[in-house]
Scaffold this active site. Structure first.
Site, PDB file in Angstrom:
ATOM      1  N   SER A 122       0.822  -1.216   0.000  1.00 31.45           N
ATOM      2  CA  SER A 122       0.000   0.000   0.000  1.00 31.45           C
ATOM      3  C   SER A 122       0.851   1.260   0.000  1.00 31.45           C
ATOM      4  O   SER A 122       1.981   1.273   0.520  1.00 31.45           O
ATOM      5  CB  SER A 122      -0.861  -0.018   1.264  1.00 31.45           C
ATOM      6  N   TYR A 146      -1.666  -0.001  10.438  1.00 32.50           N
ATOM      7  CA  TYR A 146      -1.941  -0.604   9.136  1.00 32.50           C
ATOM      8  C   TYR A 146      -0.738  -0.488   8.203  1.00 32.50           C
ATOM      9  O   TYR A 146      -0.282  -1.485   7.625  1.00 32.50           O
ATOM     10  CB  TYR A 146      -3.170   0.063   8.501  1.00 32.50           C
ATOM     11  N   LYS A 150       1.817  -3.474   6.587  1.00 35.18           N
ATOM     12  CA  LYS A 150       2.074  -3.694   5.159  1.00 35.18           C
ATOM     13  C   LYS A 150       3.581  -3.736   4.895  1.00 35.18           C
ATOM     14  O   LYS A 150       4.066  -4.561   4.112  1.00 35.18           O
ATOM     15  CB  LYS A 150       1.399  -2.596   4.332  1.00 35.18           C
TER      16      LYS A 150
HETATM   17  N1  LIG Z   1      -8.695  -0.581  -1.570  1.00 32.56           N
HETATM   18  C1  LIG Z   1      -7.570   0.122  -1.689  1.00 32.56           C
HETATM   19  O1  LIG Z   1      -7.593   1.262  -2.210  1.00 32.56           O
HETATM   20  C2  LIG Z   1      -6.250  -0.463  -1.207  1.00 32.56           C
HETATM   21  C3  LIG Z   1      -5.112   0.354  -1.238  1.00 32.56           C
HETATM   22  C4  LIG Z   1      -3.885  -0.191  -0.830  1.00 32.56           C
HETATM   23  C5  LIG Z   1      -3.810  -1.509  -0.416  1.00 32.56           C
HETATM   24  N2  LIG Z   1      -4.937  -2.277  -0.368  1.00 32.56           N
HETATM   25  C6  LIG Z   1      -4.807  -3.681   0.080  1.00 32.56           C
HETATM   26  O2  LIG Z   1      -5.434  -4.527  -0.849  1.00 32.56           O
HETATM   27  C7  LIG Z   1      -5.953  -5.679  -0.198  1.00 32.56           C
HETATM   28  C8  LIG Z   1      -7.405  -5.877  -0.629  1.00 32.56           C
HETATM   29  O3  LIG Z   1      -8.127  -4.679  -0.325  1.00 32.56           O
HETATM   30  P1  LIG Z   1      -9.674  -4.518  -0.655  1.00 32.56           P
HETATM   31  O4  LIG Z   1      -9.912  -3.079  -0.890  1.00 32.56           O
HETATM   32  O5  LIG Z   1     -10.096  -5.505  -1.659  1.00 32.56           O
HETATM   33  O6  LIG Z   1     -10.281  -4.874   0.778  1.00 32.56           O
HETATM   34  P2  LIG Z   1     -11.444  -5.897   1.197  1.00 32.56           P
HETATM   35  O7  LIG Z   1     -11.680  -5.679   2.641  1.00 32.56           O
HETATM   36  O8  LIG Z   1     -12.586  -5.784   0.247  1.00 32.56           O
HETATM   37  O9  LIG Z   1     -10.732  -7.311   0.954  1.00 32.56           O
HETATM   38  C9  LIG Z   1      -9.986  -7.991   1.923  1.00 32.56           C
HETATM   39  C10 LIG Z   1     -10.477  -9.430   1.932  1.00 32.56           C
HETATM   40  O10 LIG Z   1      -9.669 -10.203   2.830  1.00 32.56           O
HETATM   41  C11 LIG Z   1     -10.531 -11.007   3.618  1.00 32.56           C
HETATM   42  N3  LIG Z   1      -9.801 -11.270   4.863  1.00 32.56           N
HETATM   43  C12 LIG Z   1      -9.404 -10.367   5.784  1.00 32.56           C
HETATM   44  N4  LIG Z   1      -8.719 -10.965   6.769  1.00 32.56           N
HETATM   45  C13 LIG Z   1      -8.662 -12.287   6.452  1.00 32.56           C
HETATM   46  C14 LIG Z   1      -8.072 -13.430   7.070  1.00 32.56           C
HETATM   47  N5  LIG Z   1      -7.395 -13.336   8.235  1.00 32.56           N
HETATM   48  N6  LIG Z   1      -8.207 -14.642   6.476  1.00 32.56           N
HETATM   49  C15 LIG Z   1      -8.888 -14.760   5.303  1.00 32.56           C
HETATM   50  N7  LIG Z   1      -9.456 -13.717   4.678  1.00 32.56           N
HETATM   51  C16 LIG Z   1      -9.352 -12.492   5.244  1.00 32.56           C
HETATM   52  C17 LIG Z   1     -11.793 -10.203   3.765  1.00 32.56           C
HETATM   53  O11 LIG Z   1     -12.941 -10.954   4.095  1.00 32.56           O
HETATM   54  C18 LIG Z   1     -11.911  -9.544   2.391  1.00 32.56           C
HETATM   55  O12 LIG Z   1     -12.627 -10.365   1.480  1.00 32.56           O
HETATM   56  C19 LIG Z   1      -5.789  -5.448   1.296  1.00 32.56           C
HETATM   57  O13 LIG Z   1      -4.666  -6.179   1.736  1.00 32.56           O
HETATM   58  C20 LIG Z   1      -5.526  -3.947   1.400  1.00 32.56           C
HETATM   59  O14 LIG Z   1      -4.704  -3.646   2.498  1.00 32.56           O
HETATM   60  C21 LIG Z   1      -6.156  -1.787  -0.764  1.00 32.56           C
END
Ligand SMILES: NC(=O)c1ccc[n+]([C@@H]2O[C@H](COP(=O)([O-])OP(=O)(O)OC[C@H]3O[C@@H](n4cnc5c(N)ncnc54)[C@H](O)[C@@H]3O)[C@@H](O)[C@H]2O)c1
Length: 330
Positions: A122, A146, A150
């Site tokens: 991230s 957070y 990461k």
């Molecule tokens: N959305 C953004 O703009 C953004 C930006 C930077 C980084 N990220 C990273 O991208 C990844 C996905 O983000 P997203 O926006 O799709 O979020 P999201 O919350 O929609 O997806 C995360 C998924 O992981 C699952 N999950 C969480 N903890 C878990 C565990 N211990 N075991 C199994 N499953 C688990 C959740 O149920 C969910 O489906 C994350 O790691 C987030 O930190 C997202």
């Protein structure tokens, strides 16, 4: 070829799963559905519902795949807890979901001889950086539990690669928006797009937090990338790793151009056809004025470049938000 997509029932993960299937790569998803939805997992992918905090569960998934004749050859690790603000109040929860889970995953991968991983990192690893353009050489300085988790995830993977034959890279996302299919929307209660759409759906004025930043129109400038472009980067990285081509430890998935919150609002009014005047509230503490990233390294090594326009991001996100009804609470 089968890849495991952790977090594949989430917003970005379900797009990654779709992109892998479209590229002819079989997909098994691990997701505990803590924030994801089973309905987001695409047809053709197998959902194994459970948590990465349970090491034995991950072992079982690898064993079942191997026994079925579809051994996992690589992992995209997206599962995690992503709310930086909340992570300040729940650091132990965030560390468990993001660090303990990653340790378990790496242990299970080593035990099952799975030797390729693409990790979801991230922009939060850079913190409130003064850099005009964030490159991978920009100093990391996370400012929340957070962001720390990461960066620790990146370190865990890089350290494990020194000790074993693990091939790896981490993709640092910036502002991921849009939808490649109206079935999957960004359900985050904290991100700008869902917040604006929720306000519009409720007949309220969307909010701008601060308009006196040192930016051209005074509102915060961010780097927005369509989720389909983010998903494509994962496929490209996985294919390089599968081919034995080494990648850098980290890549920014940035577009190199910034858009202000006010510009987003103006485009949203045009694309949705809903005329509105945003309500300007005081700036939130800790919000950097500008974060824009260079994606040059990703272009060089994995041939990646964002392809979608801002209007395409807004139109697709609005369509998915309307299909979902009101955004879900956290
Ligand atoms: N959305 C953004 O703009 C953004 C930006 C930077 C980084 N990220 C990273 O991208 C990844 C996905 O983000 P997203 O926006 O799709 O979020 P999201 O919350 O929609 O997806 C995360 C998924 O992981 C699952 N999950 C969480 N903890 C878990 C565990 N211990 N075991 C199994 N499953 C688990 C959740 O149920 C969910 O489906 C994350 O790691 C987030 O930190 C997202």
């Amino acid at each position: 070829m089968t890849w495991l997509v952790t977090g594949g029932a989430g917003y970005i993960g379900s797009h990654v799963a779709r992109a892998f299937l479209a590229a002819g790569i079989d997909v098994v998803v691990i997701d505990d559905l803590s924030s994801g939805q089973a309905g987001f997992v695409p047809a053709g992918a197998t959902l194994e519902q459970g948590t990465l905090v349970d090491r034995g569960f991950i072992d079982g998934v690898f064993e079942r795949q191997a026994a079925a004749g579809h051994p996992v050859t690589g992992v995209v690790h997206l599962a995690g807890y992503k709310y930086a603000g909340v992570s300040v109040q729940r650091p132990l929860h965030t560390y468990t979901q993001n660090v303990t889970a990653t340790v378990n995953l790496l242990e299970a991968m080593q035990a099952a001889d799975v030797s390729a991983i693409v990790f979801s990192s991230s922009a939060a690893v850079y913190g409130n950086t003064p850099a005009e353009f964030v490159t991978e050489q920009t100093a990391t300085s996370p400012e929340s539990p957070y962001g720390e988790t990461k960066l620790i995830g990146e370190w865990l993977i890089a350290d494990q690669a020194v000790a074993t034959a693990l091939r790896h890279t981490s993709l640092r996302y910036f502002n991921v928006v849009g939808s490649a299919t109206p079935e999957v929307s960004d359900t985050s209660p904290h991100n700008l797009f869902p917040l604006v759409f929720r306000a519009l759906q409720a007949g309220q004025a969307p909010k701008i937090f601060g308009d006196t930043y040192p930016t051209p129109d005074g509102t915060c400038v961010r780097d927005y990338v369509h989720v389909a472009d983010v998903a494509a980067a994962h496929v490209a990285a996985a294919q390089k790793l599968e081919a034995g081509i080494p990648l850098e430890p980290a890549y920014n998935l940035g577009s190199g151009s910034g858009v202000s919150v006010r510009e987003i609002m103006t485009s949203m009014a045009a694309v949705t056809g809903i005329a509105f005047t945003p309500e300007v509230l005081p700036a939130r503490p800790g919000d950097p004025a500008r974060i824009v990233a260079s994606g040059e390294r990703a272009a060089r090594d994995i041939g990646w470049a964002p392809a979608h326009t801002l209007d395409e991001m807004i139109a697709s996100a609005w369509e998915a938000a309307r299909a979902a009804g009101s955004p879900q609470p956290a």
